[in-house]
Design a protein around this motif. Structure first.
Motif, PDB file in Angstrom:
ATOM      1  N   UNK A  32      16.307  -7.680  10.309  1.00  0.00           N
ATOM      2  CA  UNK A  32      17.221  -8.003  11.492  1.00  0.00           C
ATOM      3  C   UNK A  32      18.428  -6.601  10.470  1.00  0.00           C
ATOM      4  N   UNK A  33      17.845  -6.508   9.569  1.00  0.00           N
ATOM      5  CA  UNK A  33      18.596  -5.177   8.588  1.00  0.00           C
ATOM      6  C   UNK A  33      17.973  -4.030   8.328  1.00  0.00           C
ATOM      7  N   UNK A  34      17.082  -3.970   9.058  1.00  0.00           N
ATOM      8  CA  UNK A  34      17.120  -2.283   9.625  1.00  0.00           C
ATOM      9  C   UNK A  34      17.257  -2.182  10.461  1.00  0.00           C
ATOM     10  N   UNK A  35      17.111  -3.221  11.980  1.00  0.00           N
ATOM     11  CA  UNK A  35      17.340  -2.521  13.470  1.00  0.00           C
ATOM     12  C   UNK A  35      18.962  -3.013  13.363  1.00  0.00           C
ATOM     13  N   UNK A  47      11.843   2.937  16.032  1.00  0.00           N
ATOM     14  CA  UNK A  47      11.863   3.645  15.483  1.00  0.00           C
ATOM     15  C   UNK A  47      11.756   2.465  14.323  1.00  0.00           C
ATOM     16  N   UNK A  48      11.445   1.278  13.754  1.00  0.00           N
ATOM     17  CA  UNK A  48      11.132   0.712  13.169  1.00  0.00           C
ATOM     18  C   UNK A  48       9.514  -0.193  13.040  1.00  0.00           C
ATOM     19  N   UNK A  49       9.184   0.266  13.729  1.00  0.00           N
ATOM     20  CA  UNK A  49       7.908  -0.215  14.418  1.00  0.00           C
ATOM     21  C   UNK A  49       6.814   1.172  14.026  1.00  0.00           C
ATOM     22  N   UNK A  50       7.169   2.689  14.843  1.00  0.00           N
ATOM     23  CA  UNK A  50       6.758   3.823  14.442  1.00  0.00           C
ATOM     24  C   UNK A  50       6.632   3.531  12.665  1.00  0.00           C
ATOM     25  N   UNK A 228      16.173  -2.158   4.513  1.00  0.00           N
ATOM     26  CA  UNK A 228      15.156  -3.223   5.004  1.00  0.00           C
ATOM     27  C   UNK A 228      13.806  -2.330   5.644  1.00  0.00           C
ATOM     28  N   UNK A 229      14.136  -1.743   6.132  1.00  0.00           N
ATOM     29  CA  UNK A 229      12.908  -0.362   6.450  1.00  0.00           C
ATOM     30  C   UNK A 229      11.661  -0.515   5.935  1.00  0.00           C
ATOM     31  N   UNK A 230      11.903   0.325   4.681  1.00  0.00           N
ATOM     32  CA  UNK A 230      10.664   0.387   3.782  1.00  0.00           C
ATOM     33  C   UNK A 230      10.617  -0.963   3.168  1.00  0.00           C
TER      34      UNK A 230
END
Length: 306
Positions: A32-35, A47-50, A228-230
């Motif tokens: 949720x932080x990432x998106x 993008x988060x998924x890939x 969050x993404x990392x």
């Protein structure tokens, strides 16, 4: 001395299992932080998924090269492909899409069905005949989740299940199918190599997709979103499995797997400092109801003798 070594191994396995669950519990708030949210979007769910798959894939490829891992046998490719579809593509994209519109606390209640869904997938995909009481628990476990989602939709002025709840249920199913497919290969390849092969096999798709979907306005993305993404790429999709699988091996699968029952509550707790969410009695109560049925189902999950 051997007894002490054995006890130390069991204890280390237990705490590695705890570490794995802690890592996985942060996945919901980190995603949720990432998106971001619908009102304040950050990185796109695609993008988060890939991107998380590409990060994990690069780390996995390096691990496989350094350890000189043997190539999977021809019979394993179908199962590895199914694991890629479920764990690398299906689960992350459905979760990321859902978390744009629901809180991590809300998602934790739905995701509490994960261990039960995995047990159902084992019974169906591996042809194990389970006791009728187990199937009764499967139905009983899904009932409070559906009621929780319906009540939350009513409270938000909607009717029936929200679209995000359908996405979360789909994420649970995708993850369960992927876990079972991977579990059928891991006795031959090894647990660590299995997750690495799953992530590495997705690289021809994930790496170009991450490059193509790279955000146009990087400066508008908050540092917390990148963090969050990392996290979901390095820890949720890769390092967490090393701790979890090794914990199951050293500490005993039956004993260590019970720690997983704490995961929805840990996700709720982590959402408080990371996202500023507030715990509420309704979410905790429904999560307790789901976890109770999961615990009971595990007692009844032994296959029926033929």
């Amino acid at each position: 001395m051997n007894t002490l070594q054995g006890d130390a191994r069991l204890l280390a396995g237990f705490w590695l299992g705890v570490l794995g669950v802690l890592i996985f519990a942060i996945t919901l708030p980190a995603t949720r932080l990432a998106t971001g949210t619908d009102a304040a979007p950050q990185l796109s769910p695609a993008f988060v998924t890939a991107g998380r798959a590409a990060l994990a894939g690069l780390l996995s490829a390096a691990f496989l090269l350094l350890t000189r891992a043997a190539w999977p046998q021809r019979a394993h490719w179908r199962l590895l492909g199914l694991a890629v579809a479920g764990n690398v593509i299906g689960f992350p994209v459905l979760l990321a899409l859902a978390l744009r519109s629901v809180t991590a606390t809300h998602a934790a209640v739905i995701m509490a069905l994960g261990p039960l869904a995995t047990a159902v997938a084992v019974a169906l995909m591996m042809g194990q005949r389970a006791r009728p009481a187990f199937w009764a628990c499967a139905v009983a476990g899904s009932a409070p989740v559906m009621l929780f989602a319906w009540l939350r939709a009513q409270g938000a002025g909607g009717f029936g299940l929200a679209w995000a709840d359908a996405l979360l249920i789909g994420a649970v199913i995708a993850a369960s199918v992927g876990y079972v497919a991977g579990a059928q290969v891991s006795p031959v390849l090894g647990a660590e190599q299995t997750i690495c092969w799953i992530c590495a096999l997705a690289l021809p798709l994930s790496l170009p997709a991450a490059w193509w979907l790279w955000p146009a306005d990087v400066g508008a993305i908050r540092p917390a979103a990148w963090a969050g993404f990392v996290y979901v790429g390095v820890f949720s999709m890769w390092a967490g499995f090393f701790a979890w699988y090794r914990g199951l091996d050293w500490g005993g699968a039956l004993r260590v797997s019970q720690v997983q029952l704490l995961q929805p509550f840990l996700s709720m707790l982590f959402a408080v400092p990371l996202l500023g969410e507030r715990l509420d009695a309704m979410s905790i109560g429904f999560a307790l109801a789901v976890v109770a049925t999961v615990f009971l189902s595990r007692r009844l999950a032994r296959p029926v003798a033929n």
